[in-house]
Design a protein around this motif. Structure first.
Motif, PDB file in Angstrom:
ATOM      1  N   ASP A   2       0.862  -1.190   0.000  1.00  0.00           N
ATOM      2  CA  ASP A   2       0.000   0.000   0.000  1.00  0.00           C
ATOM      3  C   ASP A   2       0.897   1.238   0.000  1.00  0.00           C
ATOM      4  O   ASP A   2       1.482   1.577   1.024  1.00  0.00           O
ATOM      5  N   PHE A   3       1.020   1.860  -1.184  1.00  0.00           N
ATOM      6  CA  PHE A   3       1.886   3.038  -1.325  1.00  0.00           C
ATOM      7  C   PHE A   3       1.056   4.234  -1.759  1.00  0.00           C
ATOM      8  O   PHE A   3       0.262   4.144  -2.704  1.00  0.00           O
ATOM      9  N   LYS A   4       1.199   5.338  -1.085  1.00  0.00           N
ATOM     10  CA  LYS A   4       0.474   6.557  -1.456  1.00  0.00           C
ATOM     11  C   LYS A   4       1.324   7.789  -1.165  1.00  0.00           C
ATOM     12  O   LYS A   4       2.273   7.728  -0.361  1.00  0.00           O
ATOM     13  N   VAL A   5       0.985   8.868  -1.823  1.00  0.00           N
ATOM     14  CA  VAL A   5       1.715  10.128  -1.660  1.00  0.00           C
ATOM     15  C   VAL A   5       0.730  11.248  -1.348  1.00  0.00           C
ATOM     16  O   VAL A   5      -0.438  11.196  -1.745  1.00  0.00           O
ATOM     17  N   ASN A   6       1.210  12.250  -0.625  1.00  0.00           N
ATOM     18  CA  ASN A   6       0.471  13.495  -0.390  1.00  0.00           C
ATOM     19  C   ASN A   6       1.103  14.607  -1.217  1.00  0.00           C
ATOM     20  O   ASN A   6       2.332  14.718  -1.275  1.00  0.00           O
ATOM     21  N   ARG A   7       0.251  15.392  -1.847  1.00  0.00           N
ATOM     22  CA  ARG A   7       0.744  16.454  -2.716  1.00  0.00           C
ATOM     23  C   ARG A   7       0.353  17.827  -2.187  1.00  0.00           C
ATOM     24  O   ARG A   7      -0.653  17.981  -1.500  1.00  0.00           O
ATOM     25  N   THR A 136       3.136  39.313 -15.403  1.00  0.00           N
ATOM     26  CA  THR A 136       3.447  38.141 -14.589  1.00  0.00           C
ATOM     27  C   THR A 136       2.140  37.525 -14.121  1.00  0.00           C
ATOM     28  O   THR A 136       1.166  38.226 -13.857  1.00  0.00           O
ATOM     29  N   ASP A 137       2.128  36.206 -14.043  1.00  0.00           N
ATOM     30  CA  ASP A 137       0.925  35.505 -13.607  1.00  0.00           C
ATOM     31  C   ASP A 137       1.328  34.382 -12.669  1.00  0.00           C
ATOM     32  O   ASP A 137       2.508  34.021 -12.566  1.00  0.00           O
ATOM     33  N   LEU A 138       0.333  33.827 -11.980  1.00  0.00           N
ATOM     34  CA  LEU A 138       0.585  32.743 -11.040  1.00  0.00           C
ATOM     35  C   LEU A 138       0.728  31.419 -11.785  1.00  0.00           C
ATOM     36  O   LEU A 138      -0.082  31.098 -12.660  1.00  0.00           O
ATOM     37  N   ASP A 139       1.744  30.670 -11.422  1.00  0.00           N
ATOM     38  CA  ASP A 139       1.988  29.355 -11.990  1.00  0.00           C
ATOM     39  C   ASP A 139       1.831  28.319 -10.880  1.00  0.00           C
ATOM     40  O   ASP A 139       2.571  28.339  -9.894  1.00  0.00           O
ATOM     41  N   LYS A 140       0.853  27.422 -11.013  1.00  0.00           N
ATOM     42  CA  LYS A 140       0.567  26.435  -9.979  1.00  0.00           C
ATOM     43  C   LYS A 140       1.127  25.073 -10.384  1.00  0.00           C
ATOM     44  O   LYS A 140       0.908  24.618 -11.502  1.00  0.00           O
ATOM     45  N   LYS A 141       1.860  24.459  -9.436  1.00  0.00           N
ATOM     46  CA  LYS A 141       2.414  23.130  -9.688  1.00  0.00           C
ATOM     47  C   LYS A 141       2.158  22.245  -8.479  1.00  0.00           C
ATOM     48  O   LYS A 141       2.285  22.688  -7.340  1.00  0.00           O
ATOM     49  N   GLU A 142       1.814  20.983  -8.762  1.00  0.00           N
ATOM     50  CA  GLU A 142       1.635  20.017  -7.688  1.00  0.00           C
ATOM     51  C   GLU A 142       2.950  19.290  -7.446  1.00  0.00           C
ATOM     52  O   GLU A 142       3.552  18.731  -8.374  1.00  0.00           O
ATOM     53  N   VAL A 143       3.384  19.291  -6.198  1.00  0.00           N
ATOM     54  CA  VAL A 143       4.629  18.627  -5.826  1.00  0.00           C
ATOM     55  C   VAL A 143       4.345  17.716  -4.636  1.00  0.00           C
ATOM     56  O   VAL A 143       3.348  17.871  -3.927  1.00  0.00           O
ATOM     57  N   ILE A 144       5.228  16.758  -4.417  1.00  0.00           N
ATOM     58  CA  ILE A 144       5.044  15.789  -3.335  1.00  0.00           C
ATOM     59  C   ILE A 144       5.616  16.347  -2.039  1.00  0.00           C
ATOM     60  O   ILE A 144       6.751  16.837  -2.006  1.00  0.00           O
ATOM     61  N   CYS A 145       4.821  16.264  -0.979  1.00  0.00           N
ATOM     62  CA  CYS A 145       5.281  16.702   0.330  1.00  0.00           C
ATOM     63  C   CYS A 145       5.431  15.536   1.308  1.00  0.00           C
ATOM     64  O   CYS A 145       6.073  15.696   2.355  1.00  0.00           O
ATOM     65  N   ASP A 146       4.835  14.381   0.996  1.00  0.00           N
ATOM     66  CA  ASP A 146       4.974  13.219   1.877  1.00  0.00           C
ATOM     67  C   ASP A 146       4.643  11.956   1.094  1.00  0.00           C
ATOM     68  O   ASP A 146       3.943  12.005   0.071  1.00  0.00           O
ATOM     69  N   ALA A 147       5.148  10.825   1.578  1.00  0.00           N
ATOM     70  CA  ALA A 147       4.886   9.534   0.944  1.00  0.00           C
ATOM     71  C   ALA A 147       4.885   8.452   2.011  1.00  0.00           C
ATOM     72  O   ALA A 147       5.607   8.545   3.020  1.00  0.00           O
ATOM     73  N   PHE A 148       4.071   7.395   1.806  1.00  0.00           N
ATOM     74  CA  PHE A 148       3.914   6.321   2.795  1.00  0.00           C
ATOM     75  C   PHE A 148       3.911   4.979   2.081  1.00  0.00           C
ATOM     76  O   PHE A 148       3.337   4.830   0.994  1.00  0.00           O
ATOM     77  N   GLY A 149       4.539   3.976   2.729  1.00  0.00           N
ATOM     78  CA  GLY A 149       4.562   2.621   2.199  1.00  0.00           C
ATOM     79  C   GLY A 149       5.858   2.299   1.491  1.00  0.00           C
ATOM     80  O   GLY A 149       6.603   3.188   1.056  1.00  0.00           O
TER      81      GLY A 149
END
Length: 516
Positions: A2-7, A136-149
């Motif tokens: 069981d592997f999952k990540v938080n973004r 200039t505009d806002l640039d949104k990116k999803e990155v990993i902050c935690d992972a389990f398993g």
């Protein structure tokens, strides 16, 4: 497994357009019949201003006005005449990307302007204005902050970033009438009118921001005084207060307000006795409100598993630190000589700023600012004729700032707040200008973060031996993360086994590495 990540969604500013446009200026003007004929042109004053702008999808449309004022004298007369014309232009910019709520910075400047009298009633003006446009505009990116398993190990970096930004502009017009008073003669012609915002304040209430300030208005006009042609200078103070809607803003936001003069128009009005002793001032102001909130996060910058082979995807992101407000001042001065005789009196002095350049100096935590100050002196020579003296002089100053780096960006504006003079001799004038420096400096760091992790449970990590502990001799300032990653163990296991509290080894020595 069981592997999952938080973004975490990280917001950073992205420059989506940065270029310069050009606009030619041409005017063929014939004097109305009620104007006296031209004998000598004293000065052509050109002021470009951005009136409004609008972003629609991937297109920016803005309106610019170029105000041209020509001062001249007729033959056998010391009276200064004034002609004013406004040329309006509409321009567009295709920046190729739809912006959510882009921040727009448009800065026009005069490249050159030539003015000549074709004959005694006709003036020909040719020139060019360049307009620097930056979005200039806002640039949104999803990155990993935690992972389990999967016995995954993550190296994290703590960051603080603006989690929410609000930005809006509003244009207002403030109008008021000023009485010249008993001591001042009636107005014949307006020769110069400009304004500067000397002070400002702000207040945040639910979903709104209140912007306040004071405008100093300068007026120079020709008149008849004691039976002779003369020139008078006046200054007025005009307060303003405006409510600006900003949906979502509250006291948790850090806010800033920038107010810029768009135009300053003065029309003479008659009083009850039929004399033009009332000045009707109309000042247009562009109010720019910015607000942001910060959030803290720990972002994954490296990974490995002590059990399985892993693969990760990484991306470089630019994380901006909260912007610092610039509010400083400096003095600039010059000496102006008149070579065609002596000066009997000075009516007015003023200053304008051009060719402003600002760059960061991270080594000394300061911003280096330079530019040119153009000084103008309206005076009367020893023969009783009006003259306008002009001199351009470079200036430079420094402003302190914290947390600067090569990625830091600076956005500043410089306006002259006041201008004074000293008549050093009959043909030499010392001029001093007080300059107000405002704007923001935004520091930033570039971080290589993990955007995705894949764990292959079908390919376990091969152990190098069947031992449970291994001796390791460390170097000074060695990172425990690199040691743990090399031997397929965890940082916490090494710290617990050796009773170490810091993840950086302070000196050379021997440690035990538990194999997990």
């Amino acid at each position: 497994m069981d592997f999952k990540v938080n973004r975490e969604e990280i917001v950073s500013a992205e420059v989506i357009f940065d270029d310069t446009q050009e606009q030619s200026v041409e005017l063929d003007y014939v004097l109305p019949d009620y104007f006296p004929e031209i004998f000598k042109i004293i000065k052509c004053i050109t002021t470009p201003k951005i009136l409004s702008y609008n972003v629609n999808g991937d297109r920016l449309t803005y309106e610019m006005a170029v105000c041209i004022r020509v001062l001249y004298c007729s033959e056998n007369s010391g009276a200064v005449q004034s002609i004013e014309q406004k040329l309006n232009y509409t321009k567009t910019v295709d920046f190729g990307k739809n912006g959510a709520n882009p921040r727009v910075c448009i800065t026009p400047k005069v490249d050159y302007m030539n003015c000549r009298a074709v004959n005694s009633r006709r003036i020909d003006i040719r020139g060019a204005v360049s307009i620097k446009v930056r979005l200039t505009d806002l640039d949104k990116k999803e990155v990993i902050c935690d992972a389990f398993g999967g016995n995954i190990q993550l190296k994290k970096m703590p960051v603080t970033y603006p989690s929410n930004r609000l930005y809006t502009t509003k244009r207002i017009t403030v109008t008021e009438e000023f009485d010249l008073g008993m001591s001042k003669p009636p107005i014949a012609n307006i020769l110069r009118s400009d304004a500067v915002i000397a002070s400002g304040d702000k207040k945040v209430i639910a979903n709104k921001m209140i912007a306040k300030g004071e405008v100093y208005i300068n007026m120079l006009y020709s008149c008849r005084k004691d039976g002779n042609d003369s020139i008078e200078a006046m200054q007025f103070t005009l307060p303003f207060s405006q409510i600006v809607d900003m949906e979502g803003i509250d006291e948790r936001f850090v806010c800033s307000v920038e107010s810029e003069i768009i135009s300053c128009d003065i029309e003479p009005r008659s009083d009850g006795d039929g004399n033009a002793k009332i000045a009707e001032c109309s000042v247009s102001i562009l109010i720019t409100c910015s607000a942001y909130r910060t959030a803290a996060a720990e972002l994954a910058v490296d990974e490995y598993s002590t059990m399985y082979k892993t693969e990760s995807q990484k991306s470089d992101i630019k994380i901006e630190l909260p912007p610092q407000q610039i509010n400083a001042s400096c003095a600039a001065k010059a000496a102006i000589d008149y070579s065609d005789g002596g000066i009997s009196c000075i009516y007015d002095v003023w200053c304008s700023i051009s060719s402003v350049n600002a760059k960061t100096d991270p080594e000394n935590n300061q911003i280096l600012i330079s530019g040119n100050a153009v000084y103008c002196v309206m005076a009367q020579n020893s023969e009783g004729e009006p003259v306008l003296l002009e001199k351009e002089e470079p200036f430079s100053t420094t402003v302190p700032a914290d947390d600067l780096s090569e990625l830091s960006s600076v956005d500043i504006k410089i306006v002259p707040v006041s201008c004074s003079y000293n008549l050093a001799s009959d043909n030499s004038i010392e001029v001093k200008a007080e300059l107000k420096i405002t704007g923001t400096v935004t520091a930033a760091v570039s971080v290589c973060v993990i955007t995705d992790i894949a764990v292959d449970e079908n390919e376990p990590v091969k152990k190098s031996g069947d031992y449970a502990l291994k001796l390791y001799f460390t170097d000074e300032n060695e990172d425990l993360w690199e040691i743990a990653k090399k031997y397929g163990t965890s940082v916490s296991a090494i710290m617990e086994e050796n009773e170490i509290e810091e993840d950086i080894i302070s000196g050379k020595g021997m440690i035990l590495i538990p194999i997990v």
